[in-house]
Design a protein around this motif. Structure first.
Motif, PDB file in Angstrom:
ATOM      1  N   PHE A 118      10.948  -1.279   4.762  1.00 36.39           N
ATOM      2  CA  PHE A 118      10.186  -1.152   3.519  1.00 36.39           C
ATOM      3  C   PHE A 118      11.041  -1.533   2.321  1.00 36.39           C
ATOM      4  CE2 PHE A 118       7.446   1.698   6.097  1.00 36.39           C
ATOM      5  CZ  PHE A 118       6.222   1.108   5.806  1.00 36.39           C
ATOM      6  N   ARG A 119      12.290  -1.134   2.310  1.00 32.58           N
ATOM      7  CA  ARG A 119      13.155  -1.456   1.173  1.00 32.58           C
ATOM      8  C   ARG A 119      13.361  -2.964   1.056  1.00 32.58           C
ATOM      9  NH1 ARG A 119      16.338   2.953   3.072  1.00 32.58           N
ATOM     10  NH2 ARG A 119      18.072   1.570   3.579  1.00 32.58           N
ATOM     11  N   LEU A 120      13.491  -3.637   2.186  1.00 30.57           N
ATOM     12  CA  LEU A 120      13.670  -5.090   2.160  1.00 30.57           C
ATOM     13  C   LEU A 120      12.399  -5.787   1.672  1.00 30.57           C
ATOM     14  CD1 LEU A 120      15.584  -7.439   2.842  1.00 30.57           C
ATOM     15  CD2 LEU A 120      14.600  -7.470   5.152  1.00 30.57           C
ATOM     16  N   CYS A 121      11.251  -5.305   2.142  1.00 27.89           N
ATOM     17  CA  CYS A 121       9.978  -5.897   1.699  1.00 27.89           C
ATOM     18  C   CYS A 121       9.773  -5.687   0.211  1.00 27.89           C
ATOM     19  CB  CYS A 121       8.815  -5.284   2.481  1.00 27.89           C
ATOM     20  SG  CYS A 121       8.672  -5.861   4.184  1.00 27.89           S
ATOM     21  N   TRP A 122      10.041  -4.475  -0.279  1.00 22.55           N
ATOM     22  CA  TRP A 122       9.852  -4.186  -1.700  1.00 22.55           C
ATOM     23  C   TRP A 122      10.799  -4.996  -2.573  1.00 22.55           C
ATOM     24  CZ3 TRP A 122       9.983   1.802  -0.691  1.00 22.55           C
ATOM     25  CH2 TRP A 122       8.728   2.209  -0.215  1.00 22.55           C
ATOM     26  N   LEU A 123      12.022  -5.154  -2.115  1.00 22.30           N
ATOM     27  CA  LEU A 123      13.044  -5.795  -2.954  1.00 22.30           C
ATOM     28  C   LEU A 123      12.937  -7.314  -2.973  1.00 22.30           C
ATOM     29  CD1 LEU A 123      15.566  -5.316  -4.687  1.00 22.30           C
ATOM     30  CD2 LEU A 123      16.939  -5.532  -2.599  1.00 22.30           C
ATOM     31  N   ILE A 124      12.636  -7.938  -1.822  1.00 24.47           N
ATOM     32  CA  ILE A 124      12.696  -9.402  -1.733  1.00 24.47           C
ATOM     33  C   ILE A 124      11.375 -10.020  -1.252  1.00 24.47           C
ATOM     34  CG2 ILE A 124      13.861 -11.353  -0.625  1.00 24.47           C
ATOM     35  CD1 ILE A 124      16.340  -9.560  -0.320  1.00 24.47           C
ATOM     36  N   VAL A 125      10.921  -9.609  -0.068  1.00 18.23           N
ATOM     37  CA  VAL A 125       9.810 -10.315   0.596  1.00 18.23           C
ATOM     38  C   VAL A 125       8.532 -10.281  -0.236  1.00 18.23           C
ATOM     39  CG1 VAL A 125       8.378 -10.442   2.667  1.00 18.23           C
ATOM     40  CG2 VAL A 125      10.813  -9.841   2.860  1.00 18.23           C
ATOM     41  N   GLU A 129       2.467  -5.954 -11.337  1.00 21.56           N
ATOM     42  CA  GLU A 129       2.611  -4.619 -10.750  1.00 21.56           C
ATOM     43  C   GLU A 129       3.801  -4.576  -9.797  1.00 21.56           C
ATOM     44  OE1 GLU A 129       0.301  -2.628  -7.296  1.00 21.56           O
ATOM     45  OE2 GLU A 129      -0.768  -2.033  -9.114  1.00 21.56           O
ATOM     46  N   VAL A 130       3.946  -5.608  -8.975  1.00 18.70           N
ATOM     47  CA  VAL A 130       5.074  -5.668  -8.040  1.00 18.70           C
ATOM     48  C   VAL A 130       6.395  -5.735  -8.807  1.00 18.70           C
ATOM     49  CG1 VAL A 130       6.189  -7.102  -6.287  1.00 18.70           C
ATOM     50  CG2 VAL A 130       3.737  -6.666  -6.157  1.00 18.70           C
ATOM     51  N   LEU A 139       0.839  -1.196   0.000  1.00 17.46           N
ATOM     52  CA  LEU A 139       0.000   0.000   0.000  1.00 17.46           C
ATOM     53  C   LEU A 139       0.877   1.250   0.000  1.00 17.46           C
ATOM     54  CD1 LEU A 139      -2.732   1.395   0.166  1.00 17.46           C
ATOM     55  CD2 LEU A 139      -2.671   1.115   2.655  1.00 17.46           C
ATOM     56  N   HIS A 140       1.935   1.226   0.794  1.00 17.52           N
ATOM     57  CA  HIS A 140       2.894   2.339   0.821  1.00 17.52           C
ATOM     58  C   HIS A 140       3.485   2.561  -0.572  1.00 17.52           C
ATOM     59  CE1 HIS A 140       5.346   5.309   2.563  1.00 17.52           C
ATOM     60  NE2 HIS A 140       6.439   4.595   2.808  1.00 17.52           N
ATOM     61  N   MET A 141       3.791   1.485  -1.261  1.00 18.39           N
ATOM     62  CA  MET A 141       4.339   1.552  -2.611  1.00 18.39           C
ATOM     63  C   MET A 141       3.360   2.217  -3.574  1.00 18.39           C
ATOM     64  SD  MET A 141       5.109  -1.665  -5.139  1.00 18.39           S
ATOM     65  CE  MET A 141       3.332  -1.872  -5.443  1.00 18.39           C
ATOM     66  N   GLU A 142       2.097   1.782  -3.560  1.00 19.94           N
ATOM     67  CA  GLU A 142       1.100   2.329  -4.482  1.00 19.94           C
ATOM     68  C   GLU A 142       0.833   3.809  -4.208  1.00 19.94           C
ATOM     69  OE1 GLU A 142      -2.562   0.329  -5.010  1.00 19.94           O
ATOM     70  OE2 GLU A 142      -1.693  -1.290  -6.197  1.00 19.94           O
ATOM     71  N   LEU A 143       0.705   4.169  -2.940  1.00 20.27           N
ATOM     72  CA  LEU A 143       0.430   5.567  -2.608  1.00 20.27           C
ATOM     73  C   LEU A 143       1.602   6.470  -3.002  1.00 20.27           C
ATOM     74  CD1 LEU A 143      -1.347   5.383   0.884  1.00 20.27           C
ATOM     75  CD2 LEU A 143      -2.334   5.291  -1.415  1.00 20.27           C
ATOM     76  N   THR A 144       2.820   5.945  -2.858  1.00 21.13           N
ATOM     77  CA  THR A 144       4.004   6.719  -3.251  1.00 21.13           C
ATOM     78  C   THR A 144       4.005   6.992  -4.748  1.00 21.13           C
ATOM     79  OG1 THR A 144       5.315   5.772  -1.440  1.00 21.13           O
ATOM     80  CG2 THR A 144       6.524   6.751  -3.272  1.00 21.13           C
ATOM     81  N   VAL A 145       3.760   5.966  -5.538  1.00 21.55           N
ATOM     82  CA  VAL A 145       3.745   6.116  -6.994  1.00 21.55           C
ATOM     83  C   VAL A 145       2.627   7.066  -7.426  1.00 21.55           C
ATOM     84  CG1 VAL A 145       3.337   4.910  -9.175  1.00 21.55           C
ATOM     85  CG2 VAL A 145       4.811   3.885  -7.447  1.00 21.55           C
ATOM     86  N   GLY A 146       1.427   6.897  -6.861  1.00 20.59           N
ATOM     87  CA  GLY A 146       0.313   7.754  -7.235  1.00 20.59           C
ATOM     88  C   GLY A 146       0.554   9.208  -6.882  1.00 20.59           C
ATOM     89  N   GLN A 147       1.041   9.450  -5.671  1.00 22.60           N
ATOM     90  CA  GLN A 147       1.243  10.831  -5.211  1.00 22.60           C
ATOM     91  C   GLN A 147       2.386  11.502  -5.973  1.00 22.60           C
ATOM     92  OE1 GLN A 147       0.845  11.662  -0.958  1.00 22.60           O
ATOM     93  NE2 GLN A 147       2.776  12.811  -1.021  1.00 22.60           N
ATOM     94  N   TYR A 148       3.445  10.753  -6.288  1.00 20.65           N
ATOM     95  CA  TYR A 148       4.582  11.360  -6.970  1.00 20.65           C
ATOM     96  C   TYR A 148       4.283  11.653  -8.435  1.00 20.65           C
ATOM     97  CZ  TYR A 148       9.259  12.526  -8.419  1.00 20.65           C
ATOM     98  OH  TYR A 148      10.336  13.210  -8.918  1.00 20.65           O
ATOM     99  N   THR A 149       3.726  10.673  -9.140  1.00 26.83           N
ATOM    100  CA  THR A 149       3.465  10.862 -10.571  1.00 26.83           C
ATOM    101  C   THR A 149       2.257  11.742 -10.816  1.00 26.83           C
ATOM    102  OG1 THR A 149       2.083   8.865 -10.711  1.00 26.83           O
ATOM    103  CG2 THR A 149       4.456   8.605 -11.126  1.00 26.83           C
ATOM    104  N   ARG A 150       1.348  11.837  -9.825  1.00 29.90           N
ATOM    105  CA  ARG A 150       0.112  12.596  -9.955  1.00 29.90           C
ATOM    106  C   ARG A 150      -0.662  12.162 -11.189  1.00 29.90           C
ATOM    107  NH1 ARG A 150      -0.525  16.276  -6.534  1.00 29.90           N
ATOM    108  NH2 ARG A 150      -1.864  17.662  -7.745  1.00 29.90           N
ATOM    109  N   ARG A 151      -0.743  10.863 -11.332  1.00 36.26           N
ATOM    110  CA  ARG A 151      -1.446  10.254 -12.453  1.00 36.26           C
ATOM    111  C   ARG A 151      -2.222   9.042 -11.970  1.00 36.26           C
ATOM    112  NH1 ARG A 151      -0.888  14.269 -14.722  1.00 36.26           N
ATOM    113  NH2 ARG A 151       0.111  14.723 -16.730  1.00 36.26           N
TER     114      ARG A 151
END
Length: 575
Positions: A460-467, A431-432, A61-73
C-alpha cells in the motif's frame, strides 16, 4: 471538536460495508463494464481490469476510507485538515456529487417508468402496433440505419418524446416529472434519519439485486444462443492488450465504478467506529464491486446471444453503450422471453435498487459536508436535521427538472459527459496529490496504526507513494489528449452547448484554485511562510492558530504531528 465527539456511528459495522457495496455497485456495473469488455477484446479486458483493481482501486479506496474514518469528517473538512492548500478538492467532491445526484436520479426515474410499464398483458415495446411507432419500426433488429426497433421507439418516442436537438426544448414530460418526484421521495425516506435510516435500507437495496442477477443468469443461460453471447464476452482477443486505450479504459472503469473522488465513501466512512478494520471493508467493497461487474457481463451477454440467435445478426451489432444497453437492447430481449413481464419487472426493480443506494450516497456527501461546517446555523434555521435533508432533496429535484423535459436526454448526456468524464479526472488527480504526497504516506500509516494497531504494509505504501499518482496522471493526460466533444448517438452538440458543458465542469473544478487562494489569504506570515503552512496538515485547525508562545515555543508542524498521531480516539454515540 464538540461535533466530532458526538458524531453518530453506524449501528452495526456490517451496515457500512453494505452501504459501501451499494454505493460502489451501481448502474455502471450493468451497462458500462459489459460494453467496455466487448469493445476492448472480450476476456482480454479482464487482464488490465483486474490489474488496475489491484494497484489502483484497492489502494485508493483504502486511502479514502482511512482519511474519512480518522478525521471523522466529510470530504470538505477532511481535505482541509490533511492538506489546507488543496482543501478545494473536498469542496469540488461535494460539488461534483451534488451535480451528479441531480441527473443520476433521472436514470432511476426511467427505471421506475419501465417498471410500471411492465405490468401489462403485453410489454409496450414488444410490437410496432402502437400510436408512438413510426412506419420505419421493425419488430426485429437489423443492420439498416433507416429502420428502428420497437424498443428503440418506445424509449425515444414514448418515454422521452425527445426533440431533434438541444436547440428544441419541447415541453414537460409530466409522467416523468411525477415519477421524478416519487424517486426523490424514495431517496428522502432512505436518508432523512442519517446513518440510522440508511443503515437499515441497505440490507435490502445492496443484497436483493444479487438475487435478481442470479435468477436472470439462470434463466438466460438456458436460452438458445446464450453460449454464443457468453463466448463473445469472455474469449480474449490478446492483440487488444497492445492498445494503450484498453489499459486506460480499465483504469477509468475501476476508478469511476468504485467512486474514487466523489467523496461518497469518504463521507460514509466518517461515521465508522474509530477502531474499525478498514482493510477488511476495503477488500470487501472493491472485490464485490468487480465480481458484480463480471456477473452482470454474463447476464447481459447471455441475453444478447439469445437476441443474436433470434434475429440472425452478430452480437457486436447489438451492444450499445450507455443507457441504450439497459433501456433499448435488453428490454428487446425480454420481449422474446417466456414470461416476459416477470423478467422485465425483476430487471427494472433491480436497476431501481442499484440506483437508489448509489443516489443516496451522493446526496449524503452534501448533507454530511454542510452539517460538518454549519451544523448550528442549519439546525437553528431548519429546527430539525430531517427538514434540512428535505431542503437538499428539494433543490436537487428542481435542478433535475430539465432532464424530464422533451429535451431531457440531451441535457442528461451533456451533464454526464462534462461531470463524470471531464471533472472527475481533474478532481481525482489533485486528491491523490493532496493525500499521498502533501499529507504523506507515513502520516497515513501512522493514522492506521492509531486506529487498528497496524501500519500499512509495503504494498500500500508503494502504491500510494509512486504507482497511483503516476497512473492517475497518465489517465488524466490521456483523457485530455483523447477528449472528444459531447454527442448523443449521431447528434453533435453545437458550440454554445459545449460551452454550457464546460461551465458545468468548472462548477466543480473551480473550487480547487479558489480553495488554494483562500488558504493562502487567511494563513499568517510572508508568502513563503503561507506556502509552507498551506501544506502542513491541520494548519487551519483552531489549535494550530494559537500564538507561538501559547504553543509552548513549539513549531506549528510539531503540534500538527502530535495531533495527528497522539490524539485519543473520539467518543462515539450510536444513534
Amino acid at each position: 471538536m464538540d461535533q466530532q465527539l458526538s458524531r453518530p456511528t453506524w449501528s452495526r459495522q456490517i451496515e457500512f460495508t453494505l452501504a459501501g457495496i451499494g454505493c460502489a455497485v451501481g448502474l455502471g456495473n450493468i451497462w458500462r463494464f459489459p460494453y467496455l469488455c466487448y469493445r476492448s477484446g472480450g476476456g482480454a479486458f479482464l487482464v488490465p481490469y483486474l490489474f488496475m483493481l489491484l494497484v489502483l482501486g484497492i489502494p485508493l479506496l483504502h486511502m479514502e476510507l482511512t482519511v474519512g474514518q480518522y478525521t471523522r469528517r466529510g470530504p470538505v473538512h477532511a481535505l482541509a485538515n490533511v492538506c489546507p492548500l488543496l482543501k478545494g478538492v473536498g469542496m469540488a467532491s461535494v460539488a461534483i456529487s451534488f451535480i451528479l445526484c441531480t441527473y443520476y436520479n433521472v436514470v432511476i426515474t426511467w427505471a421506475l417508468y419501465y417498471l410500471f410499464s411492465s405490468f401489462q398483458a403485453q410489454l409496450p415495446w414488444q410490437s410496432c402496433n402502437n400510436t408512438w411507432n413510426t412506419p420505419n419500426c421493425s419488430d426485429h433488429a437489423t443492420n439498416s440505419s433507416y429502420s428502428s426497433t420497437a424498443s428503440q421507439e418506445f424509449f425515444k418516442n414514448k418515454m422521452l418524446q425527445q426533440t431533434n436537438g438541444v436547440e428544441e426544448s419541447g415541453g414537460m414530460r409530466w409522467e416523468l416529472f411525477l415519477i421524478l418526484i416519487l424517486a426523490w421521495i424514495l431517496i428522502y425516506l432512505c436518508i432523512f434519519k442519517g446513518v440510522n435510516s440508511t443503515g437499515k435500507v441497505v440490507y435490502f437495496t445492496a443484497l436483493f439485486p444479487y438475487v435478481i442477477l442470479i435468477a436472470l443468469l439462470i434463466n438466460n443461460v438456458q436460452l438458445p444462443g446464450a453460449l454464443d453471447g457468453i463466448t463473445f464476452f469472455i474469449v480474449p482477443e490478446w492483440d487488444k492488450l497492445l492498445s494503450m486505450e484498453v489499459w486506460v479504459n480499465a483504469a477509468a472503469q475501476i476508478f469511476n465504478s468504485i467512486g474514487i473522488g466523489f467523496g461518497s465513501l469518504l463521507a460514509m466512512s466518517s461515521y465508522n467506529s474509530f477502531n474499525n478494520n478498514i482493510l477488511k471493508d476495503t477488500l470487501t467493497i472493491s472485490i464485490i464491486n468487480s465480481l458484480t461487474s463480471i456477473l452482470a457481463g454474463f447476464v447481459i451477454f447471455s441475453a444478447l446471444g439469445y437476441m443474436s440467435y433470434l434475429q440472425g445478426i452478430p452480437v457486436r451489432d447489438l451492444a450499445v453503450d450507455g443507457p441504450g444497453l439497459v433501456y433499448v437492447v435488453y428490454p428487446q430481449a425480454f420481449a422474446n422471453m417466456p414470461v416476459s413481464q416477470l423478467w422485465s419487472v425483476m430487471f427494472f426493480f433491480m436497476l431501481l435498487c442499484l440506483g437508489l443506494d448509489s443516489e443516496f450516497a451522493l446526496v449524503e456527501v452534501m448533507v454530511t459536508s454542510l452539517m460538518d461546517g454549519f451544523s448550528q446555523p442549519l439546525i437553528t434555521l431548519f429546527k430539525r436535521k430531517e427538514l434540512f435533508v428535505l431542503a437538499v432533496c428539494g433543490v436537487a429535484f428542481l435542478l433535475g427538472i430539465p432532464c424530464v423535459m422533451q429535451v431531457g436526454i440531451y441535457v442528461f448526456q451533456l451533464m454526464d459527459h462534462y461531470t463524470a468524464i471531464v471533472s472527475i479526472m481533474f478532481l481525482a488527480f489533485f486528491e491523490v496529490i493532496a493525500i499521498c504526497w502533501c499529507y504523506g504516506v507515513n502520516r497515513l500509516s501512522d493514522n492506521l496504526e492509531v486506529m487498528t494497531g497496524k501500519r500499512a504494509n509495503i504494498f500500500f505504501r508503494l502504491c500510494w507513494l509512486i504507482v497511483d499518482p503516476v497512473l492517475v496522471t497518465v489517465i488524466l493526460i490521456f483523457s485530455i489528449i483523447q477528449f472528444k466533444p459531447a454527442r448523443y448517438e449521431g447528434y453533435v452538440f453545437p458550440p454554445w452547448a459545449q460551452g454550457v458543458g464546460w461551465v458545468i465542469a468548472l462548477a466543480s473544478i473551480i473550487w480547487i484554485p479558489l480553495g488554494a487562494i483562500h488558504t493562502l489569504w487567511v494563513l499568517p506570515g510572508s508568502f513563503t511562510q503561507k506556502l509552507k503552512l498551506s501544506i502542513t496538515p491541520y494548519s487551519l485547525d483552531e489549535r494550530s492558530k494559537m500564538p507561538y508562545y501559547e504553543r509552548g515555543g513549539k513549531d506549528i508542524s510539531v503540534i500538527s504531528s502530535n495531533f495527528l498521531v497522539l490524539e485519543k480516539p473520539p467518543i462515539q454515540t450510536n444513534l
